[in-house]
Scaffold this active site. Structure first.
Site, PDB file in Angstrom:
ATOM      1  N   GLU A 154       5.203   8.327 -10.417  1.00 30.32           N
ATOM      2  CA  GLU A 154       3.847   7.858 -10.740  1.00 30.32           C
ATOM      3  C   GLU A 154       3.303   8.529 -12.006  1.00 30.32           C
ATOM      4  OE1 GLU A 154       1.106   7.958  -7.444  1.00 30.32           O
ATOM      5  OE2 GLU A 154      -0.608   7.385  -8.690  1.00 30.32           O
ATOM      6  N   SER A 163      -3.418   5.937  -0.105  1.00 30.35           N
ATOM      7  CA  SER A 163      -4.450   5.361  -0.977  1.00 30.35           C
ATOM      8  C   SER A 163      -5.464   4.583  -0.160  1.00 30.35           C
ATOM      9  CB  SER A 163      -3.800   4.438  -2.019  1.00 30.35           C
ATOM     10  OG  SER A 163      -2.977   3.479  -1.388  1.00 30.35           O
ATOM     11  N   LYS A 196       7.089   7.892   3.347  1.00 31.51           N
ATOM     12  CA  LYS A 196       7.037   8.398   1.963  1.00 31.51           C
ATOM     13  C   LYS A 196       6.382   9.768   1.994  1.00 31.51           C
ATOM     14  CE  LYS A 196       4.069   6.868  -1.313  1.00 31.51           C
ATOM     15  NZ  LYS A 196       3.354   8.126  -1.642  1.00 31.51           N
TER      16      LYS A 196
HETATM   17  O1  KIV Z   1      -0.746   5.949  -1.503  1.00 30.64           O
HETATM   18  C1  KIV Z   1      -0.266   5.099  -2.271  1.00 30.64           C
HETATM   19  O2  KIV Z   1      -0.663   3.923  -2.280  1.00 30.64           O
HETATM   20  C2  KIV Z   1       0.790   5.524  -3.163  1.00 30.64           C
HETATM   21  C3  KIV Z   1       1.228   4.558  -4.211  1.00 30.64           C
HETATM   22  C4  KIV Z   1       0.208   4.482  -5.278  1.00 30.64           C
HETATM   23  C5  KIV Z   1       2.569   4.855  -4.733  1.00 30.64           C
HETATM   24  O3  KIV Z   1       1.258   6.611  -3.070  1.00 30.64           O
END
Ligand code: KIV
Length: 256
Positions: free
Chosen positions: A181, A44, A112
């Site tokens: 999400e 993000s 992640k």
């Molecule tokens: O990239 C990000 O910040 C995310 C979150 C919104 C979970 O994937």
């Protein structure tokens, strides 16, 4: 720094997990000192701080550089680095090398991955190698061009079934937690009840084991926020006021 096992244990003990993004050293230091459990160096960053209009252009170099800044400023939180679009999923070898780089060179504690059927094997491989993986299901913004917008996912029975199945498959593959999400609250609640690992929601209701939001939304710095985000401050206004005060002081001869 908590281990991924401690994060799992805290959640099993019924403590709601807190997770926020951060992209640089000063804000990571503030988030860490506030006692947030997990800092996500999210892709993000593309929208939040790099001026792109989606997460798709974010590169490995950008994520690695921002993860390094966050890791250097963080003492207590678990630092999770997001794998950017196409840094995985082409070949497992490339995914392993890129995840390894975020751990080995940038100092992340875990990665992640926006998950799907194609990431089950990679998750297993990374966990085998000692790289903790946080899976991510529901709205996965890297699929923007396929989905056509940042819309709620899991709203049909077929979609909901697929999310439930993929959540189980990623837990079996060894993921230590799951981000879910922008799905209906009841689906997030079912997935949370179904999994032993902590499920961290964003736009997924109150029944998950924890919550995550984007820092610039929470502090009121983002120009626009998703419908499920909440502003807990007005940093944009504070910056504008400070900059205007500086300008006036220089123009008025009061500073220096
Ligand atoms: O990239 C990000 O910040 C995310 C979150 C919104 C979970 O994937």
């Amino acid at each position: 720094m908590p281990t991924v096992q401690e994060i799992r244990q805290a959640s099993a003990d019924g403590e709601p997990l807190t997770m926020l993004t951060a992209y640089d050293a000063p804000t990571a230091g503030i988030v860490d000192a506030a006692g947030i459990d997990v800092i996500l160096v999210g892709d993000s960053m593309g929208n939040a701080v790099l001026g792109y209009d989606s997460t798709l252009p974010v590169t490995m170099e950008e994520v690695a550089s921002h993860t390094g800044a966050v890791a250097r400023a963080t003492e207590d939180a678990l630092v999770v680095a997001d794998m950017p679009f196409l840094s995985y999923g082409t070949t497992d070898g490339e995914g392993v090398e890129n995840a390894g780089r975020l751990i080995k060179e940038a100092g992340a504690n875990a990665v992640k991955i926006e998950s799907g059927p194609h990431t089950v094997g990679l998750t297993e491989r990374l966990v085998d190698l000692g790289i903790p993986v946080m899976a991510h299901l529901g709205l996965t913004p890297q699929r923007l061009n396929e989905v056509g917008g940042y819309t709620r996912q899991g709203t049909t029975e077929d979609e909901a079934r697929e999310i439930r199945e993929l959540a189980r498959r990623h837990e079996e593959a060894g993921a230590f937690s799951l981000v879910i999400e922008h799905v209906p609250d009841d689906l997030a609640a079912e997935v949370t009840a179904d999994l032993d690992v902590p499920v961290i929601g964003i736009g997924a209701g109150p029944e998950t084991d924890g919550q995550v939001l984007v820092l610039t939304d929470v502090i009121g710095l983002s120009e626009s926020t998703p419908p499920f985000a909440e502003e807990f401050g007005d940093v944009r206004g504070e910056i504008a006021d400070a900059v205007a005060a500086y300008r006036d002081a220089v123009e008025g001869g009061e500073f220096p």
